[in-house]
Each structure stands twice: as C-alpha cells, then as structure tokens.
Design a protein around this motif. Structure first.
Motif, PDB file in Angstrom:
ATOM      1  N   GLY A 291       1.105  -1.050  -0.088  1.00 32.17           N
ATOM      2  CA  GLY A 291      -0.486  -0.025  -0.266  1.00 32.17           C
ATOM      3  C   GLY A 291       0.638   1.267  -0.539  1.00 32.17           C
ATOM      4  O   GLY A 291       2.123   1.080  -0.193  1.00 32.17           O
TER       5      GLY A 291
ATOM      6  N   THR B  21       0.144  -9.408   1.859  1.00 33.03           N
ATOM      7  CA  THR B  21       0.535  -7.496   1.577  1.00 33.03           C
ATOM      8  C   THR B  21      -0.015  -6.933   2.269  1.00 33.03           C
ATOM      9  O   THR B  21      -0.282  -7.362   3.561  1.00 33.03           O
ATOM     10  CB  THR B  21      -1.403  -7.815   1.233  1.00 33.03           C
ATOM     11  OG1 THR B  21      -1.912  -8.390  -0.354  1.00 33.03           O
ATOM     12  CG2 THR B  21      -2.114  -6.659   0.943  1.00 33.03           C
TER      13      THR B  21
ATOM     14  N   ALA C  63      -0.327  -3.687   3.522  1.00 36.81           N
ATOM     15  CA  ALA C  63      -1.285  -1.897   3.979  1.00 36.81           C
ATOM     16  C   ALA C  63      -1.028  -0.990   4.114  1.00 36.81           C
ATOM     17  O   ALA C  63       0.292  -0.899   4.334  1.00 36.81           O
ATOM     18  CB  ALA C  63      -2.865  -2.992   5.037  1.00 36.81           C
TER      19      ALA C  63
ATOM     20  N   THR D 164      -2.066 -10.831   5.454  1.00 34.75           N
ATOM     21  CA  THR D 164      -2.052  -9.561   5.304  1.00 34.75           C
ATOM     22  C   THR D 164      -1.306  -9.066   6.740  1.00 34.75           C
ATOM     23  O   THR D 164      -1.808  -9.565   7.785  1.00 34.75           O
ATOM     24  CB  THR D 164      -3.785  -9.040   5.031  1.00 34.75           C
ATOM     25  OG1 THR D 164      -4.393  -9.060   3.561  1.00 34.75           O
ATOM     26  CG2 THR D 164      -3.719  -7.580   4.914  1.00 34.75           C
TER      27      THR D 164
ATOM     28  N   THR E 293      -3.518  -1.841   8.659  1.00 36.09           N
ATOM     29  CA  THR E 293      -3.386  -0.848   8.250  1.00 36.09           C
ATOM     30  C   THR E 293      -2.149  -0.340  10.074  1.00 36.09           C
ATOM     31  O   THR E 293      -2.370  -0.175  10.898  1.00 36.09           O
ATOM     32  CB  THR E 293      -4.091   0.018   8.242  1.00 36.09           C
ATOM     33  OG1 THR E 293      -4.628   0.063   6.783  1.00 36.09           O
ATOM     34  CG2 THR E 293      -3.842   1.369   8.259  1.00 36.09           C
TER      35      THR E 293
END
Length: 204
Positions: free
Chosen positions: A101, A125, A127, A143, A146
């Motif tokens: 991200g 992934t 964030a 994941t 954030t």
C-alpha cells in the motif's frame, strides 16, 4: 501511473519521501544519485508497466539487471503504492504477487516471500503505513494491517491486525506498548500522521 500522477510528480514525491524518512539525507541530489532503494523503485515502475502490457521477458530481464545494480529484487508483477521507501535496500526481495500500500517502509534484508509452489496469490499484502524492520521475513498470502510494524528479524506467517507490532520467531503479535495482544478488540488504531512511530528494530 498511480492515481493519474505524472512521472515527474511521482519522482518528486519519491525524493520527498526519502528526505522525510531518512535523517541522513543532505541534499535532493544525493537522494537521486545515491539511494539504491529509489533506483529499484523507479526501475520497478517501468518493469511493472511492461509486465502489465504482456512484455514479460523484457520486464524480467530489466528487473534482474536492477537486482545486480542495487541489491534489491522486485518482481515485475508486484503491486506497489505511493510514497514507498526502502532504507539502505541491500537484500530486499519482493515476490510476484506481493501487494504494498501507500506510505510503506522496508529496511534492508526484508523478504516478502511465499510458502507454496502453487500458482495464484502466494505473497503478502502490506496495507498503508506498514513498517518492516531489517531482516524480517513476511511469508505467504497474509495481510499486515494498516499502521502495523514488523520487528527486525521477525518471521511472520499469519495475519497481523492493524496498528500492532510483531516480534520474534515465529512472530508474536503485541500492542504498540509491548504487551501481548489478548483479543482483537485490544488492537489500537493506526497512529496519527503527526505521532512519532517507534523503529521496530528496537524490539529485537
């Protein structure tokens, strides 16, 4: 280009990100000429564009040349957001199906790798706002939420909640203050942009 931004705007943004993230910077020219993480990122943008257009072999060849020159290996298929910064750069490996991200920072020796030989999504992934410490291994189609931080030399093989810290081998999830994360409800929100973040390297 990302979100309609022109290549000149992206380069200025990348240089500004390096200046913001690295207190050792002395000039913009130094960043442009002497930061291998930036050179690898710029090369990746070209390689990724070629990859998306079906020019797979040229993309791979350029990415391998970039690896030899910078010590950073980014597969042309990886998806990388804006204001991405690799500090020092040497030994960083980012796999084909990795997704990164905005405002993510990696230190040297980080691997975003896979744990299977099967096709499909097999890399992590990250964030927005994630920071990964030196030598960490983030493996598999997981994941990292954030604002999370991965400590130096940690090995992470399961999802990481937003705003938490992962340390150790295998990675143990903790709250930002260092206490064990007892329940999902205890996950703190991502830090505000004006709040100092702790370098995850201090956790090891």
């Amino acid at each position: 280009m990302h979100q309609g931004a022109g290549w000149r705007a992206l380069i200025r943004e990348d240089v500004g990100t390096a200046i913001e993230r690295d207190p050792a910077v002395r000039s913009r020219l130094e960043v442009v000429l002497a930061y291998p993480g930036l050179h690898a990122l710029w090369s990746h943008r070209l390689c990724h564009a070629l990859w998306q257009r079906g020019y797979r072999l040229p993309a791979r060849l350029i990415s391998q040349l970039t690896r030899a020159l910078t010590g950073v290996e980014i597969h042309p298929g990886a998806v990388i957001g804006r204001r991405f910064f690799i500090d020092h750069g040497m030994g960083v490996v980012i796999g084909e199906t990795a997704e990164i991200g905005d405002d993510v920072m990696l230190y040297q020796g980080v691997t975003l790798g896979g744990r299977t030989l099967s096709k499909g999504k097999r890399h992590p992934t990250l964030a927005d706002g994630v920071m990964v410490g030196a030598g960490a291994r983030v493996l598999g189609p997981i994941t990292v939420g954030t604002g999370a931080q991965v400590g130096a030399n940690a090995v992470v093989v399961r999802d990481v909640p937003p705003g938490s810290v992962v340390v150790g081998v295998p990675g143990q999830i903790r709250e930002r203050g260092g206490a064990p994360l007892s329940a999902p409800a205890a996950v703190p929100p991502p830090p505000a942009a004006d709040v100092d973040v702790v370098d995850p390297a201090i956790w090891i």
